[in-house]
Design a protein around this motif. Sequence first.
Motif, mmCIF file in Angstrom:
data_model
loop_
_atom_site.group_PDB
_atom_site.id
_atom_site.type_symbol
_atom_site.label_atom_id
_atom_site.label_comp_id
_atom_site.label_asym_id
_atom_site.label_seq_id
_atom_site.Cartn_x
_atom_site.Cartn_y
_atom_site.Cartn_z
ATOM 1 N N ILE A 1 53.581 17.968 -7.654
ATOM 2 C CA ILE A 1 53.849 17.384 -9.055
ATOM 3 C C ILE A 1 54.142 18.347 -10.218
ATOM 4 C CG2 ILE A 1 52.192 16.242 -11.045
ATOM 5 C CD1 ILE A 1 50.660 14.940 -8.457
ATOM 6 N N THR A 2 53.590 19.615 -9.999
ATOM 7 C CA THR A 2 54.178 20.752 -10.992
ATOM 8 C C THR A 2 55.677 20.944 -10.850
ATOM 9 O OG1 THR A 2 51.912 21.737 -10.771
ATOM 10 C CG2 THR A 2 53.499 23.020 -11.923
ATOM 11 N N ASN A 3 56.074 20.931 -9.702
ATOM 12 C CA ASN A 3 57.554 21.233 -9.500
ATOM 13 C C ASN A 3 58.566 20.048 -10.173
ATOM 14 O OD1 ASN A 3 57.406 23.725 -8.544
ATOM 15 N ND2 ASN A 3 57.553 23.072 -6.436
ATOM 16 N N VAL B 1 54.701 31.129 -7.087
ATOM 17 C CA VAL B 1 54.186 30.422 -6.155
ATOM 18 C C VAL B 1 55.364 29.816 -5.317
ATOM 19 C CG1 VAL B 1 52.859 28.253 -5.734
ATOM 20 C CG2 VAL B 1 51.961 30.183 -7.274
ATOM 21 N N ASN B 2 56.359 29.377 -6.084
ATOM 22 C CA ASN B 2 57.303 28.804 -5.453
ATOM 23 C C ASN B 2 58.033 29.637 -4.460
ATOM 24 O OD1 ASN B 2 57.021 26.287 -6.739
ATOM 25 N ND2 ASN B 2 58.403 26.506 -8.256
ATOM 26 N N ILE B 3 58.312 30.799 -4.937
ATOM 27 C CA ILE B 3 58.772 31.617 -4.180
ATOM 28 C C ILE B 3 58.083 32.086 -2.887
ATOM 29 C CG2 ILE B 3 60.024 34.132 -3.919
ATOM 30 C CD1 ILE B 3 60.910 33.813 -6.678
ATOM 31 N N LEU B 4 56.875 32.378 -3.012
ATOM 32 C CA LEU B 4 56.102 32.734 -2.016
ATOM 33 C C LEU B 4 55.734 31.605 -0.843
ATOM 34 C CD1 LEU B 4 53.028 34.794 -3.710
ATOM 35 C CD2 LEU B 4 54.824 35.697 -2.008
ATOM 36 N N PHE C 1 69.449 28.459 -4.575
ATOM 37 C CA PHE C 1 68.790 28.020 -5.862
ATOM 38 C C PHE C 1 69.539 26.617 -6.369
ATOM 39 C CE2 PHE C 1 68.732 32.673 -5.245
ATOM 40 C CZ PHE C 1 67.170 32.838 -5.259
ATOM 41 N N ASP C 2 70.015 25.970 -5.797
ATOM 42 C CA ASP C 2 70.647 24.705 -6.231
ATOM 43 C C ASP C 2 69.506 23.774 -6.050
ATOM 44 O OD1 ASP C 2 73.002 25.933 -6.560
ATOM 45 O OD2 ASP C 2 73.999 25.254 -4.934
ATOM 46 N N LYS C 3 69.674 22.603 -6.647
ATOM 47 C CA LYS C 3 68.818 21.599 -6.523
ATOM 48 C C LYS C 3 68.816 20.719 -5.332
ATOM 49 C CE LYS C 3 69.983 19.416 -10.493
ATOM 50 N NZ LYS C 3 70.200 18.462 -11.361
ATOM 51 N N PHE C 4 67.813 20.527 -4.735
ATOM 52 C CA PHE C 4 67.874 19.744 -3.211
ATOM 53 C C PHE C 4 68.575 20.430 -2.246
ATOM 54 C CE2 PHE C 4 68.107 16.439 -6.943
ATOM 55 C CZ PHE C 4 66.701 16.039 -6.934
ATOM 56 N N TYR C 5 68.515 21.820 -2.197
ATOM 57 C CA TYR C 5 69.204 22.624 -1.132
ATOM 58 C C TYR C 5 68.130 22.755 -0.260
ATOM 59 C CZ TYR C 5 70.948 26.083 1.731
ATOM 60 O OH TYR C 5 71.211 26.959 2.882
ATOM 61 N N LEU D 1 63.225 21.797 -4.578
ATOM 62 C CA LEU D 1 63.256 21.979 -5.906
ATOM 63 C C LEU D 1 62.573 23.215 -6.292
ATOM 64 C CD1 LEU D 1 62.239 18.462 -7.338
ATOM 65 C CD2 LEU D 1 64.526 19.274 -7.386
ATOM 66 N N GLY D 2 61.829 23.906 -5.430
ATOM 67 C CA GLY D 2 61.007 24.904 -5.609
ATOM 68 C C GLY D 2 62.069 26.220 -6.158
ATOM 69 N N LEU D 3 62.948 26.649 -5.436
ATOM 70 C CA LEU D 3 63.985 27.730 -5.749
ATOM 71 C C LEU D 3 64.709 27.267 -6.980
ATOM 72 C CD1 LEU D 3 64.866 29.196 -2.470
ATOM 73 C CD2 LEU D 3 62.964 29.985 -4.146
#
Length: 672
Positions: A502-504, A568-571, A615-619, A632-634
């Motif tokens: 949800i945060t992402n 958090v997203n990268i880890l 780093f693109d969306k939805f990759y 979406l994280g990266l």
Amino acid sequence: MAQKRRQSGNARIDKETKAGEEQMEGRNTAGGKMMVCVSGSPFSRELIRSARQMAVDLKIKWIALYVDTPQRVPKTMKDRMEISRNLRTAENLGAETFTVSGTRISDEIISFARKHDVRHIVIGKPKYSRIMEWVRPSVVDQVIRKGEDITFHVIPGRRESRTDSINYIFPEHSAEWTPYLILTGMIIVLTLLLRLIGSANDLVNVALLFLLPVLVGSTRWGMGPGVYASLVSMLSFDFFFVPPVQSFTVADLRYLLSFAVFLIVAMLTASLSSKLRNQLKEARENEKMTLTLYTLSREMTVVDELKSTLHRIVLQIADKIGFQAAIYLPDKSDELDMAACSDTADWAKLKGSDFIAKWVYRHGEMAGRGTQTLGESSGLFLPLRTEDQVHGVFVIHYGDFPFPGSSLEHKKMVEAIADLVATAVARIKLQEEAKKAQLAAESEKLRTILLDSISHELRTPLSTITGSVTALSDPDEVFTPEDRRELLATIRQGAARMNRLITNLLGMVRLESGMLHLNRHWCDLEDIIGVSIRQIEDSLENRELKVEINESLPPVQVDELLIEQMLVNILSNAVKYSAADSRISLSAYQKGDTIEISVKDQGIGVPLNELDHIFDKFYRLKTDAHVPGTGLGLAIARGIIKAHGGNIRAKQNPDRGITVFISLPAEDVNEK
């Protein structure tokens, strides 16, 4: 008797027309085109309508041609507007219009017809007197003699006066006395000099010297002064040098032949010099117009936003033509409003401009200065038309300056500029519509992907949470305290996973909408890293996390919540793509004016050609193993780092896995 002659002439022309129609019907008309010859006469509009009807009946394409020659130079603005109006009428009726320049109308018509596969020519024949027909054959007769393989449709017109030959020698714009006075003075001076040096015995050289005023007059001022200089030079030569001197009589009749040759040579020289002068002037005007249109067209290709592009266009136009310019465009309610203006202060002097612009926009016809519609205005209003659509109105404000509309070149340039502006406006509108369509398609794609990802990503943690809660609801004797602790840990992991999702999603919405605002504070980077690790420690399982932080690391001014989300997203991404017993390394250190953070994993890695796309969306990395996530994280991590003025990149490790490098600007706390 005269009435019978006129009836006979009409009958002859009608026979020519009927014969042409019969020949046209008997001929194969599957190929070729029809051409109508246009002039500045109102009768040309009748020819245009007749040609259109014939072309429709024959089911062939048709074109309209106007030949611009020195003999047909329009003398007034009304004549120029008639030519433009006739060509406009042909365009509105579906013809392709052309304007060519030349010295002989008949030669240009036939040459153009053969180059463009014209099989039928519609041409009008004004009614001249029999004497003028005998002295000088009409253009129609000349064209018919030269076009043996073309079918002509001759339409008789009303009687007109034959004055073009007189205007050719003494055109209206050359009827000034200054050139003639200067040439007269030159001939007088030349005569006195030749008399003083005693050149009466060398008549050949004297005759050649008298050609000098002819050349000067024709090259400097045109055909009229050149002819005048040739006549005066011949009379001066006869009176002062040919025996008997100081008399217009001659002792030897052979001198008459010499005078005739001199006059012919002088006339030919004047004619050729005048034609070269006109061609040079036309070439310079065309070069100037071509350069202006090229500069404007190059400016119009730089299309970004409509308002700024139109502002650049009107400034360029005002600079090139020397008059203020403006562009009117319709708004969403189709009400015309000024979209760009080169000088707002000067434009306030143009009274009634809005009313005239609205009229031109509704009717699709030019109005204002130099036209028959609202001609008292100080501005010229032209519709921005492409095909059958009017996109707006282009205006030139002449103010109190003399109106240059009498120049055919200026009028051509203004109309060409209006066509360029219309094309640019149409292109900008099409690009904006394409952008809207692309955004709509991307929004639909985003909505579909988000729905699929959310439904999939939420289902798994919800299932684990529901199962764990159901198990905990059973009697106490079923599960041991250790089992209960494991179930509670499972619930906590599922809730954390849902929270990250949800945060992402909220972070991506803020990034896409431009609503991401940083709440910067001076923070200890070690504390931020510690909080981020605690959020993902439940998902580490058997993986080893090695952390190295330089003790001398300075504080950073960042939004700590966003930096935590980024880490958090990268880890989490490193954990998802790493094996259970692998190592993940996190290090932070200062490098010059930046703070460097690196996260290294020993996962499955990323192909080199896809490294820039992680780093693109939805990759999502293509792998046989099922890896949960939305892609979406990266992308969110990159957006957060960019908002902080930093940089993020990825690099392949020599052995396996990848390393993500994060750079943040290091600021001195003492300077704040």
